[in-house]
Design a protein around this motif. Structure first.
Motif, PDB file in Angstrom:
ATOM      1  N   HIS A   1     -12.393 -24.749  -8.711  1.00 21.08           N
ATOM      2  CA  HIS A   1     -13.079 -23.471  -8.912  1.00 21.08           C
ATOM      3  C   HIS A   1     -12.691 -22.463  -7.826  1.00 21.08           C
ATOM      4  N   GLN A   2     -12.202 -22.970  -6.664  1.00 24.27           N
ATOM      5  CA  GLN A   2     -11.771 -22.059  -5.605  1.00 24.27           C
ATOM      6  C   GLN A   2     -10.589 -21.211  -6.064  1.00 24.27           C
ATOM      7  N   VAL A   3      -9.703 -21.817  -6.846  1.00 22.03           N
ATOM      8  CA  VAL A   3      -8.571 -21.054  -7.393  1.00 22.03           C
ATOM      9  C   VAL A   3      -9.065 -20.044  -8.407  1.00 22.03           C
ATOM     10  N   ARG A   4      -9.985 -20.486  -9.268  1.00 22.05           N
ATOM     11  CA  ARG A   4     -10.520 -19.578 -10.284  1.00 22.05           C
ATOM     12  C   ARG A   4     -11.291 -18.426  -9.644  1.00 22.05           C
ATOM     13  N   ASP A   5     -12.069 -18.710  -8.623  1.00 21.54           N
ATOM     14  CA  ASP A   5     -12.873 -17.674  -7.973  1.00 21.54           C
ATOM     15  C   ASP A   5     -12.026 -16.678  -7.189  1.00 21.54           C
TER      16      ASP A   5
ATOM     17  N   LEU B   1      -2.594 -10.948  -6.275  1.00 20.43           N
ATOM     18  CA  LEU B   1      -2.165  -9.813  -5.466  1.00 20.43           C
ATOM     19  C   LEU B   1      -1.203 -10.250  -4.373  1.00 20.43           C
ATOM     20  N   PHE B   2      -1.488 -11.396  -3.764  1.00 17.20           N
ATOM     21  CA  PHE B   2      -0.598 -11.909  -2.738  1.00 17.20           C
ATOM     22  C   PHE B   2       0.790 -12.177  -3.315  1.00 17.20           C
TER      23      PHE B   2
ATOM     24  N   ASP C   1     -13.276 -18.338   3.648  1.00 14.32           N
ATOM     25  CA  ASP C   1     -13.453 -19.764   3.860  1.00 14.32           C
ATOM     26  C   ASP C   1     -13.385 -20.565   2.568  1.00 14.32           C
ATOM     27  N   SER C   2     -13.460 -19.878   1.417  1.00 11.24           N
ATOM     28  CA  SER C   2     -13.443 -20.599   0.143  1.00 11.24           C
ATOM     29  C   SER C   2     -12.041 -20.834  -0.386  1.00 11.24           C
ATOM     30  N   LEU C   3     -11.033 -20.311   0.307  1.00 11.64           N
ATOM     31  CA  LEU C   3      -9.654 -20.483  -0.160  1.00 11.64           C
ATOM     32  C   LEU C   3      -8.771 -20.921   0.999  1.00 11.64           C
ATOM     33  N   PRO C   4      -8.378 -22.197   1.053  1.00 15.40           N
ATOM     34  CA  PRO C   4      -7.517 -22.677   2.142  1.00 15.40           C
ATOM     35  C   PRO C   4      -6.201 -21.901   2.194  1.00 15.40           C
ATOM     36  N   PRO C   5      -5.674 -21.618   3.398  1.00 14.65           N
ATOM     37  CA  PRO C   5      -4.401 -20.888   3.508  1.00 14.65           C
ATOM     38  C   PRO C   5      -3.269 -21.536   2.725  1.00 14.65           C
ATOM     39  N   LEU C   6      -3.245 -22.865   2.685  1.00  9.86           N
ATOM     40  CA  LEU C   6      -2.188 -23.567   1.972  1.00  9.86           C
ATOM     41  C   LEU C   6      -2.228 -23.269   0.479  1.00  9.86           C
ATOM     42  N   VAL C   7      -3.433 -23.159  -0.067  1.00 11.45           N
ATOM     43  CA  VAL C   7      -3.578 -22.864  -1.491  1.00 11.45           C
ATOM     44  C   VAL C   7      -3.153 -21.428  -1.780  1.00 11.45           C
ATOM     45  N   LEU C   8      -3.531 -20.505  -0.896  1.00 12.74           N
ATOM     46  CA  LEU C   8      -3.111 -19.115  -1.060  1.00 12.74           C
ATOM     47  C   LEU C   8      -1.593 -18.991  -1.024  1.00 12.74           C
ATOM     48  N   ALA C   9      -0.958 -19.682  -0.075  1.00 18.07           N
ATOM     49  CA  ALA C   9       0.499 -19.629   0.030  1.00 18.07           C
ATOM     50  C   ALA C   9       1.160 -20.197  -1.219  1.00 18.07           C
ATOM     51  N   THR C  10       0.671 -21.343  -1.697  1.00 20.69           N
ATOM     52  CA  THR C  10       1.264 -21.984  -2.875  1.00 20.69           C
ATOM     53  C   THR C  10       1.121 -21.111  -4.115  1.00 20.69           C
ATOM     54  N   GLY C  11      -0.085 -20.592  -4.336  1.00 17.71           N
ATOM     55  CA  GLY C  11      -0.298 -19.726  -5.488  1.00 17.71           C
ATOM     56  C   GLY C  11       0.535 -18.465  -5.416  1.00 17.71           C
ATOM     57  N   GLY C  12       0.640 -17.883  -4.221  1.00 13.94           N
ATOM     58  CA  GLY C  12       1.445 -16.683  -4.061  1.00 13.94           C
ATOM     59  C   GLY C  12       2.921 -16.930  -4.327  1.00 13.94           C
ATOM     60  N   MET C  13       3.419 -18.075  -3.848  1.00  9.46           N
ATOM     61  CA  MET C  13       4.824 -18.419  -4.102  1.00  9.46           C
ATOM     62  C   MET C  13       5.098 -18.582  -5.592  1.00  9.46           C
TER      63      MET C  13
END
Length: 307
Positions: free
Chosen positions: A56-60, A67-68, A169-181
């Motif tokens: 749900h963190q990805v969905r939220d 945007l990233f 705090d609800s989105l780990p940096p690693l998840v943000l980087a992966t989704g952005g890539m």
């Protein structure tokens, strides 16, 4: 600060790795697409582990991830490529790295808080250092449309720092980087497949560091070091330092790129470029030291440019 410098150092490797591929027939679009999609593949399992089933963190946070990817990854490079088509690489890169100056002006206008003297001096020193490092001496062809493309890349780079510095705090940096890539790589692939940007690859050997190596060596370096390690450490550093300071530290990427090109491509830096690097470091120190009296260090906490 050390993590931010490490991020700039590995980001600086991308130019040398990419140039070795481009000289054998790869296109910039192909190199970027492989770089981002390869990094997303490498980060997929660690990102899934970091989520610990909390999908749900990805969905939220899908808007932040999108945007990233669109702006910080694909948009910045897309606009930069168009600028390079009309301007010299040095001028285009200088325009893109005006991002910190745009950020200072944006935060000033949004918060009505004038930047401190050391922030202003640090901005001027950093820009002067960039001019020296890029060694723009001599005649350069200026195309107004190319300048607009370069400024668009600068805006995307500035927004990248705002997005990555946002405390979440609800989105780990690693998840943000992966989704952005994944978003950025897919965007570049679509641009190539639809003919908006040229798309090409080559399996020929490349020259790197004085050695003749297979094509997959620079590709692996581009994916693992200049993307996976660079983006993850960059996000961590931006969240710890704040968007303003992190953006100025990122200016050292230009100096690192020159040094890596010296080691891997035998492109020796000139003394004027080393002097420019010293000015960049001085600018970073001035901006960092002015944090209590100037603009807020956590700029993203005061401004929501992508809300």
């Amino acid at each position: 600060m050390l993590v931010a410098l490490a991020s700039s150092a590995v980001f600086g490797l991308s130019g040398s790795f990419a140039k070795s591929l481009l000289e054998t027939g790869w296109t910039s679009t192909g190199a970027v697409a492989v770089r981002m999609l390869g990094a997303a593949l490498v980060l997929a399992v660690p990102a899934a582990i970091a989520l610990r089933g909390r999908w749900h963190q990805v969905r939220d946070n899908w808007r932040t991830i999108a945007l990233f990817g669109f702006i910080g990854v694909a948009g910045c490079q897309f606009f930069y490529f168009n600028a390079v088509e009309r301007l010299s690489v040095g001028v285009a890169l200088l325009l893109e790295f005006l991002a910190p100056v745009l950020m200072v002006l944006w935060i000033w206008a949004a918060t009505r808080r004038r930047p401190g003297l050391r922030t202003v001096l640090g901005t001027l020193a950093a820009i002067a250092g960039l001019v020296l490092v890029l060694d723009l001496g001599g005649s350069t062809r200026i195309d107004p449309i190319g300048v607009l493309w370069g400024l668009a890349a600068a805006v995307c780079l500035a927004m990248y720092f705002f997005i990555t510095a946002k405390q979440n705090d609800s989105l780990p940096p690693l998840v943000l980087a992966t989704g952005g890539m994944l978003v950025g790589g897919a965007t570049m692939a679509v641009l190539g497949l639809t003919g908006i940007l040229p798309l090409g690859f080559s399996a020929a050997d490349v020259d790197l560091g004085g050695w003749r190596t297979p094509w997959w060596v620079p590709v692996a370096g581009l994916v693992l070091f200049s993307t996976v390690l660079a983006y993850v450490t960059g996000i961590i550093a931006a969240r710890a330092l704040g968007s303003r300071v992190a953006s100025f530290v990122s200016l050292t990427e230009v100096l690192f790129a020159v040094l890596w090109a010296w080691l891997l491509l035998a492109e020796l830096p000139r003394p004027v470029q080393l002097a420019g690097g010293a000015l960049i470091v001085a600018g970073v120190v001035l901006v960092r030291s002015d944090e209590p009296a100037g603009l807020p260090g956590e700029a993203a906490a005061d401004v929501e440019p992508y809300a």
